[in-house]
Design a protein around this motif. Structure first.
Motif, mmCIF file in Angstrom:
data_model
loop_
_atom_site.group_PDB
_atom_site.id
_atom_site.type_symbol
_atom_site.label_atom_id
_atom_site.label_comp_id
_atom_site.label_asym_id
_atom_site.label_seq_id
_atom_site.Cartn_x
_atom_site.Cartn_y
_atom_site.Cartn_z
ATOM 1 N N ASP A 196 81.884 71.148 -1.976
ATOM 2 C CA ASP A 196 80.941 72.240 -1.737
ATOM 3 C C ASP A 196 81.365 73.431 -2.586
ATOM 4 O O ASP A 196 82.548 73.804 -2.608
ATOM 5 C CB ASP A 196 80.932 72.646 -0.261
ATOM 6 N N PHE A 197 80.394 74.017 -3.269
ATOM 7 C CA PHE A 197 80.649 75.133 -4.175
ATOM 8 C C PHE A 197 79.991 76.386 -3.593
ATOM 9 O O PHE A 197 78.763 76.482 -3.539
ATOM 10 C CB PHE A 197 80.077 74.836 -5.565
ATOM 11 N N TRP A 198 80.819 77.327 -3.154
ATOM 12 C CA TRP A 198 80.315 78.554 -2.542
ATOM 13 C C TRP A 198 80.449 79.733 -3.500
ATOM 14 O O TRP A 198 81.488 79.903 -4.148
ATOM 15 C CB TRP A 198 81.101 78.877 -1.273
ATOM 16 N N GLU A 199 79.396 80.532 -3.557
ATOM 17 C CA GLU A 199 79.442 81.785 -4.305
ATOM 18 C C GLU A 199 79.222 82.944 -3.334
ATOM 19 O O GLU A 199 78.420 82.842 -2.398
ATOM 20 C CB GLU A 199 78.384 81.808 -5.403
ATOM 21 N N MET A 200 79.939 84.021 -3.584
ATOM 22 C CA MET A 200 79.873 85.214 -2.745
ATOM 23 C C MET A 200 79.314 86.350 -3.604
ATOM 24 O O MET A 200 79.858 86.638 -4.678
ATOM 25 C CB MET A 200 81.289 85.549 -2.257
ATOM 26 N N LYS A 201 78.227 86.948 -3.140
ATOM 27 C CA LYS A 201 77.583 87.985 -3.941
ATOM 28 C C LYS A 201 77.439 89.281 -3.151
ATOM 29 O O LYS A 201 77.158 89.274 -1.950
ATOM 30 C CB LYS A 201 76.212 87.510 -4.425
ATOM 31 N N LEU A 202 77.671 90.373 -3.854
ATOM 32 C CA LEU A 202 77.428 91.715 -3.326
ATOM 33 C C LEU A 202 76.159 92.200 -4.003
ATOM 34 O O LEU A 202 76.149 92.438 -5.214
ATOM 35 C CB LEU A 202 78.606 92.637 -3.637
ATOM 36 N N LYS A 203 75.095 92.306 -3.208
ATOM 37 C CA LYS A 203 73.760 92.503 -3.770
ATOM 38 C C LYS A 203 73.494 91.310 -4.684
ATOM 39 O O LYS A 203 73.460 90.186 -4.226
ATOM 40 C CB LYS A 203 73.656 93.851 -4.463
ATOM 41 N N ASP A 204 73.385 91.486 -5.982
ATOM 42 C CA ASP A 204 73.140 90.333 -6.857
ATOM 43 C C ASP A 204 74.341 90.011 -7.743
ATOM 44 O O ASP A 204 74.248 89.151 -8.628
ATOM 45 C CB ASP A 204 71.917 90.600 -7.754
ATOM 46 N N GLU A 205 75.464 90.682 -7.500
ATOM 47 C CA GLU A 205 76.632 90.490 -8.360
ATOM 48 C C GLU A 205 77.588 89.462 -7.756
ATOM 49 O O GLU A 205 77.979 89.558 -6.593
ATOM 50 C CB GLU A 205 77.375 91.811 -8.559
ATOM 51 N N LEU A 206 77.980 88.476 -8.564
ATOM 52 C CA LEU A 206 78.965 87.490 -8.140
ATOM 53 C C LEU A 206 80.330 88.165 -8.049
ATOM 54 O O LEU A 206 80.831 88.707 -9.035
ATOM 55 C CB LEU A 206 79.020 86.336 -9.146
ATOM 56 N N ILE A 207 80.936 88.148 -6.860
ATOM 57 C CA ILE A 207 82.242 88.791 -6.711
ATOM 58 C C ILE A 207 83.329 87.819 -6.235
ATOM 59 O O ILE A 207 84.508 88.188 -6.184
ATOM 60 C CB ILE A 207 82.183 90.006 -5.767
#
Length: 280
Positions: A196-207
């Protein structure tokens, strides 16, 4: 008594699995591997059975070396992803005998480097590998277990997404260290459905991002964008992981990655065992 060392290309996986479990019956980490587990793990490790070798006594396999073959750090490399000798056959120089055959075959195949991981307290194995020509490089690789204990309120502007199209080029600058052999994008490409590949975004920015094997709970990679660190985002990332998975583990964190080591300890995870990487 008939003894031979031969490639494992024609040896049934059932026999390799039997020998594997017997060889690891008294190991530091308990194993009871199934054929399916080894088939899956070794496919991800890019094992070449023609360049993996078994030690046979009167037709029965008593020891083995499994080699994954791929380019690593710019060199064609053989990664020893498993070595085992059944207990009654140890102390007889069998590892050296297998490696005599293996090294000649690897050189003929154009392999430029050999790599392995060994538990740091396994002094006998380390000495045996050193006799073969391996040397310890860098420091310890820490391995962590225990479900993280995190109680943090997630920023309402933070969103988590599972993606089927991980962007490794974007992830790379976030990392403090390079992943080891079985935790690279090459391993994920073999079995994309196993991770599983999770991405964490603040608004639309990958952080931040995190890659995990859901069946085992083993976190393969994770990192937070350096400019967003020390703001609680790492704990939010792990809170999301705890909410979705059990038996979370993290392996092969270099001792030099002090910030990552400190973070994992702060979540209550236990550094239960260490490894060395050895190279020849």
């Amino acid at each position: 008594m008939k003894i031979k060392t031969t490639p494992l290309s024609d040896t049934p996986l059932s026999e390799i699995t039997r020998c594997f479990n017997e060889a690891f019956s008294d190991y530091f980490v308990k194993f009871n591997a199934t054929e399916e587990y080894l088939r899956t793990r070794w496919k991800g490790a890019r094992v070449d059975y023609n360049l993996s070798f078994g030690y046979f006594v009167d037709g029965h396999m008593r020891g083995f070396i499994m080699h994954g073959i791929d380019f690593h750090e710019g060199r064609l490399t053989a990664f020893n992803c498993a070595t085992g000798i059944e207990p009654p056959y140890r102390g007889k120089g069998i590892l050296g005998e297998i490696y005599k055959t293996a090294i000649a075959a690897l050189k003929k195949h154009g392999v430029q480097s050999s790599l392995l991981e060994v538990i740091s307290i396994n002094k006998k194995a380390i000495r045996a590998y050193e006799k073969t020509g391996f040397k310890i490089r860098n420091g310890l690789l820490h391995c962590f277990k225990n479900q993280p204990k995190i109680n943090i309120e997630t920023n309402k502007e933070i969103k988590f997404y599972k993606t089927k199209n991980p962007d490794y080029k974007k992830y790379k600058p976030f990392r403090d260290y390079a992943p080891t052999w079985e935790m690279t994008s090459k391993a994920f490409a073999v079995f994309p459905g196993e991770f599983d590949f999770w991405e964490m975004k603040l608004k639309d920015e990958l952080i931040g991002y995190l890659i995990i094997a859901p069946k085992t709970g083993l976190v393969q990679q994770f990192a937070i964008n350096k400019k967003y660190r020390k703001k609680g985002f790492g704990k939010m990332l792990f809170q999301n992981t705890v909410n979705n998975y059990e038996n979370i583990r993290v392996n092969n964190v270099p001792e030099s990655a002090e910030a990552t080591v400190g973070f994992l300890k702060s979540t209550g995870m236990e550094n239960h065992i260490d490894q060395y990487e050895m190279v020849m």
